[in-house]
Design an enzyme around this catalytic site. Structure first.
Site, PDB file in Angstrom:
ATOM      1  N   GLY A  29       0.827  -1.209   0.000  1.00 27.26           N
ATOM      2  CA  GLY A  29       0.000   0.000   0.000  1.00 27.26           C
ATOM      3  C   GLY A  29       0.851   1.244   0.000  1.00 27.26           C
ATOM      4  O   GLY A  29       2.056   1.181  -0.213  1.00 27.26           O
ATOM      5  N   ASN A  30       0.219   2.386   0.200  1.00 28.33           N
ATOM      6  CA  ASN A  30       0.964   3.644   0.265  1.00 28.33           C
ATOM      7  C   ASN A  30       0.303   4.587   1.256  1.00 28.33           C
ATOM      8  O   ASN A  30      -0.735   4.277   1.827  1.00 28.33           O
ATOM      9  CB  ASN A  30       1.078   4.262  -1.131  1.00 28.33           C
ATOM     10  CG  ASN A  30      -0.270   4.611  -1.720  1.00 28.33           C
ATOM     11  OD1 ASN A  30      -0.963   5.503  -1.230  1.00 28.33           O
ATOM     12  ND2 ASN A  30      -0.683   3.884  -2.755  1.00 28.33           N
ATOM     13  N   ARG A  31       0.919   5.742   1.467  1.00 29.98           N
ATOM     14  CA  ARG A  31       0.492   6.648   2.535  1.00 29.98           C
ATOM     15  C   ARG A  31      -0.590   7.647   2.128  1.00 29.98           C
ATOM     16  O   ARG A  31      -0.864   8.581   2.866  1.00 29.98           O
ATOM     17  CB  ARG A  31       1.692   7.430   3.067  1.00 29.98           C
ATOM     18  CG  ARG A  31       2.678   6.573   3.817  1.00 29.98           C
ATOM     19  CD  ARG A  31       3.727   7.460   4.484  1.00 29.98           C
ATOM     20  NE  ARG A  31       4.806   6.671   5.033  1.00 29.98           N
ATOM     21  CZ  ARG A  31       4.719   5.980   6.166  1.00 29.98           C
ATOM     22  NH1 ARG A  31       3.600   6.006   6.867  1.00 29.98           N
ATOM     23  NH2 ARG A  31       5.740   5.271   6.589  1.00 29.98           N
ATOM     24  N   SER A  32      -1.191   7.473   0.989  1.00 28.47           N
ATOM     25  CA  SER A  32      -2.240   8.418   0.591  1.00 28.47           C
ATOM     26  C   SER A  32      -3.396   8.363   1.589  1.00 28.47           C
ATOM     27  O   SER A  32      -3.853   7.296   1.964  1.00 28.47           O
ATOM     28  CB  SER A  32      -2.763   8.063  -0.801  1.00 28.47           C
ATOM     29  OG  SER A  32      -3.900   8.848  -1.092  1.00 28.47           O
TER      30      SER A  32
END
Ligand code: C5P
Length: 221
Positions: A29-32
């Site tokens: 995943g990512n930090r958005s």
């Protein structure tokens, strides 16, 4: 001042970060946070647009007055965006789409084995939704907006990305340790394919959203 300058328009906004599963319990995943995309959806609705908000992972509450479509992966996001874009006047890709996904999805949970090193994770490219949409416009006169997070040479990298993607507007954010991701505020420059450059001073993500819609409305005429 809110004007109904998007009345009668259909806009599509993507938001949040995609999750690319490795197995039934794990993902890349990512930090958005989804905050910028949700601000775009809210402000477009306030300006009279019919809004389709396509949300990948985010912890934000459902906004009122928009059609919300939830997705998980980049591939699901692509299907939803291309489907909704068919009759859209504008598409804003604020989602953080994973560039890569695991090449293999394990249908059972990946287990550690005694005395064995873990298997490396092989990745494959995800489709570039923004580039695909920009290169193959489903509707004439449609305005397509992308986002770019850059850590250095923000303007030069932004210009190159705008060209590469083929979109009409590119919102370039400078990102760093505590900048932009997850924050309520941001600072950006909006680059236009026509050579325009619109700086947006550090402030709430709503202010940046309003500027994006000003530029979109101008282009829709
Ligand atoms: O290439 P990069 O990830 O920096 O581009 C960011 C922009 O492209 C964002 O607007 C993002 O939503 C979009 N994007 C996309 N599909 C991808 C990767 C990024 O639509 N696979």
């Amino acid at each position: 001042v809110t004007r109904p300058d998007l009345a009668g328009r259909h806009v599509v906004v993507s938001a949040g970060g995609t999750r690319e599963p490795l197995d039934p319990v794990r993902f890349l995943g990512n930090r958005s946070s989804g905050k910028q995309g949700y601000a775009l959806a809210r402000t477009a609705a306030a300006r009279g647009a019919r809004v389709t908000l396509i949300a990948a992972d985010t912890a934000l509450p459902d906004p009122a007055g928009v059609d919300l479509v939830r997705v998980g992966t980049a591939v699901e996001l692509r299907e939803a965006v291309l489907g909704a874009a068919a009759d859209a006047d504008a598409v804003v890709m604020a989602a953080a789409v994973a560039d890569f996904r695991p090449a293999v999805y394990a249908t059972g949970k990946i287990k550690k084995k005694d005395g064995q090193e873990p298997e490396p994770v092989a990745l494959v490219r995800n489709p570039d939704i923004l580039a695909e949409l920009s290169g193959d416009r489903p509707r004439a006169g449609q305005v397509i907006v992308g986002f770019a997070a850059e850590t250095d040479d923000v303007l030069a990298n932004g210009r190159a990305k705008l060209k590469r993607k083929g979109c009409d507007l590119l919102v370039v954010n400078e990102v760093g340790e505590r900048k932009t991701f997850g924050a309520d505020e941001s600072e950006a420059v909006v680059l236009g394919a026509d050579g325009s450059e619109t700086p947006v001073a550090h402030g709430p993500k709503e202010v940046l959203a309003e500027t994006v819609w000003d530029l979109v409305a101008e282009r829709l005429g």
